[in-house]
Motif scaffolding. Structure first.
Motif, PDB file in Angstrom:
ATOM      1  N   THR A 307     -29.326  36.485  -5.195  1.00 26.93           N
ATOM      2  CA  THR A 307     -30.058  35.215  -5.150  1.00 26.93           C
ATOM      3  C   THR A 307     -29.960  34.526  -6.502  1.00 26.93           C
ATOM      4  O   THR A 307     -30.092  35.173  -7.547  1.00 26.93           O
ATOM      5  CB  THR A 307     -31.521  35.454  -4.767  1.00 26.93           C
ATOM      6  OG1 THR A 307     -31.570  36.067  -3.464  1.00 26.93           O
ATOM      7  CG2 THR A 307     -32.307  34.155  -4.740  1.00 26.93           C
ATOM      8  N   ARG A 309     -30.701  30.731  -8.831  1.00 23.90           N
ATOM      9  CA  ARG A 309     -31.130  29.357  -9.077  1.00 23.90           C
ATOM     10  C   ARG A 309     -29.897  28.610  -9.577  1.00 23.90           C
ATOM     11  O   ARG A 309     -29.192  29.091 -10.467  1.00 23.90           O
ATOM     12  CB  ARG A 309     -32.245  29.324 -10.116  1.00 23.90           C
ATOM     13  CG  ARG A 309     -32.816  27.937 -10.377  1.00 23.90           C
ATOM     14  CD  ARG A 309     -34.162  28.068 -11.062  1.00 23.90           C
ATOM     15  NE  ARG A 309     -35.094  28.793 -10.188  1.00 23.90           N
ATOM     16  CZ  ARG A 309     -36.272  29.250 -10.586  1.00 23.90           C
ATOM     17  NH1 ARG A 309     -36.670  29.087 -11.832  1.00 23.90           N
ATOM     18  NH2 ARG A 309     -37.062  29.889  -9.734  1.00 23.90           N
ATOM     19  N   GLY A 322     -33.213  25.360  -6.449  1.00 22.32           N
ATOM     20  CA  GLY A 322     -33.204  26.764  -6.062  1.00 22.32           C
ATOM     21  C   GLY A 322     -34.301  27.089  -5.065  1.00 22.32           C
ATOM     22  O   GLY A 322     -35.103  26.234  -4.733  1.00 22.32           O
ATOM     23  N   ASP A 323     -34.249  28.312  -4.631  1.00 18.53           N
ATOM     24  CA  ASP A 323     -33.226  29.331  -4.912  1.00 18.53           C
ATOM     25  C   ASP A 323     -32.421  29.555  -3.644  1.00 18.53           C
ATOM     26  O   ASP A 323     -32.917  29.338  -2.530  1.00 18.53           O
ATOM     27  CB  ASP A 323     -33.869  30.625  -5.363  1.00 18.53           C
ATOM     28  CG  ASP A 323     -34.566  30.473  -6.729  1.00 18.53           C
ATOM     29  OD1 ASP A 323     -34.170  29.574  -7.502  1.00 18.53           O
ATOM     30  OD2 ASP A 323     -35.516  31.232  -7.007  1.00 18.53           O
TER      31      ASP A 323
END
Length: 385
Positions: A307, A309, A322-323
């Motif tokens: 994951t 940003r 994000g994210d």
């Protein structure tokens, strides 16, 4: 044929011609079925390299500045439908020369320029300009105040109490624009408010411009209701109906291609820095705001998935979004493709921080990428002095 991104530079806006034509074919079917005129609003889509395609389906375009008017004249070959919150004295003569319809935002603006309009029409009876007034029906379902023209104190359009019982002499049309990517059910409620306040003047008008915001190319939009509403109001008041969508023309017709420049850890948050900018290249994502979709990515963080940003390449601290989660970790050089990035993007880009504008290209139906334009130092310098 899907886009071959190996042919595309980064960053780059890529319009898919086949998808644009699909939208235009639907819009053309609506205007034919409803007996109205649908024209392109340049404020949403001004990619003039695509205007020859648009011209195959639509017979007009609308502008809100002299520069947009000139683009319509040069690349459509039409005189413009024109509206601006206020007109400049030194430009108005050229606005007259280049427009077929002019909508005024206030009675004061109409009185200021009325004599010049009448003189032009007298001198050029074969190029007579039809004038109208923008009204504020004091009803809008737009949730974001920045895009809502009916908020208290709005400068856009006149309310009913400001107009007499008779249309001011010389005015033939009524214009409203209170929708923003809405459905036809919203239009239905808006027309009820319009008729309640301005019905007597609609009987006196020759045309009604319903503005933009009619997102008829979005999946699930009730097209049959739109056609029904246009027919009803056209027949009830015996007037011409004009719609001027911007987003609907280019809705889901292309993407913004970007590349990962760096991946770093910021206090436990994984950040990927891209060669594009949310602030400079996708400002609506921060202004509306909304979170754009990325092809192949999870729109919301997923437990157990890499994951990130996503950050733009300007120095603005807030230039991030994000994210997002991905099936594989991001690496420098990976391509990220932002979806639905053709409307209200190119028209709002800036060179803030000296960041280059994205290139612009067209993906042709035969599977060939056509680079229309790329930008560099001269484009940045020309905006300054």
């Amino acid at each position: 044929m899907p886009i071959d991104y190996t042919q595309v530079p980064s960053p780059c806006f890529v319009l898919e011609e086949a998808l644009l034509r699909k939208n235009l074919q639907l819009i053309d079917s609506v205007q034919k079925a409803a007996g109205c005129k649908i024209i392109l609003a340049l404020k949403g889509f001004s990619m003039y390299s695509a205007f020859p395609i648009v011209k195959e389906y639509l017979s007009g375009a609308t502008a809100s500045s002299l520069n947009e008017i000139k683009l319509i004249n040069d690349y459509f070959g039409y005189r413009s439908h024109t509206y601006a919150p206020a007109y400049l004295d030194q430009e108005f003569g050229e606005v007259l020369e280049r427009s077929s319809h002019i909508t005024f935002n206030s009675l004061g603006q109409w009185e200021r320029f009325r004599e010049r309009v009448e003189q032009f029409n007298k001198q050029h009876p074969d190029r007579r300009i039809s004038c109208g007034m923008r009204v504020n029906p004091q009803y809008s379902e737009v949730a974001t105040d920045m895009y809502n023209p009916c908020v208290p104190g709005s400068r856009l359009g006149v309310t009913r109490d400001q107009l007499p019982d008779q249309m001011p002499e010389g005015l033939e049309g009524i214009h409203f624009h209170t929708l923003c990517e809405n459905d036809s059910t919203t239009l239905e409620r808006t027309l009820e408010a319009l008729e309640a306040r301005f019905g007597d003047l609609l009987h006196q008008a020759r045309w009604l411009n319903m503005g933009g915001g009619h997102l008829m190319t979005r999946q699930g939009y009730d097209i049959d209701l739109l056609i029904k509403l246009v027919k009803q109001i056209r027949e009830k008041y015996n007037l011409e109906v004009i719609l001027e969508p911007g987003s609907a023309i280019a809705w889901r017709t292309g993407v913004l291609v970007s590349t990962v420049l760096d991946v770093l850890d910021s206090q436990g948050i994984q950040v990927a820095i891209l060669d594009t900018s949310f602030a400079a290249h996708m400002p609506d994502t921060l202004e509306m705001p909304y979170k754009p979709y990325i092809s192949g990515a999870y729109h919301e963080p997923q437990a157990g998935k890499p994951t990130y940003r996503l950050g733009g390449m300007t120095c603005l601290a807030g230039d991030f979004m994000g994210d997002y989660s991905f099936d594989q970790p991001l690496r420098v050089g990976d391509r990220l493709v932002f979806e639905d990035m053709i409307h209200y993007t190119m028209v709002k880009t800036t060179t803030f921080n000296g960041v280059n504008l994205p290139s612009i290209g067209i993906w042709k139906p035969d599977g060939i990428f056509h680079l229309v334009r790329s930008y560099g130092y001269e484009s940045f310098k020309d905006r300054l002095s």
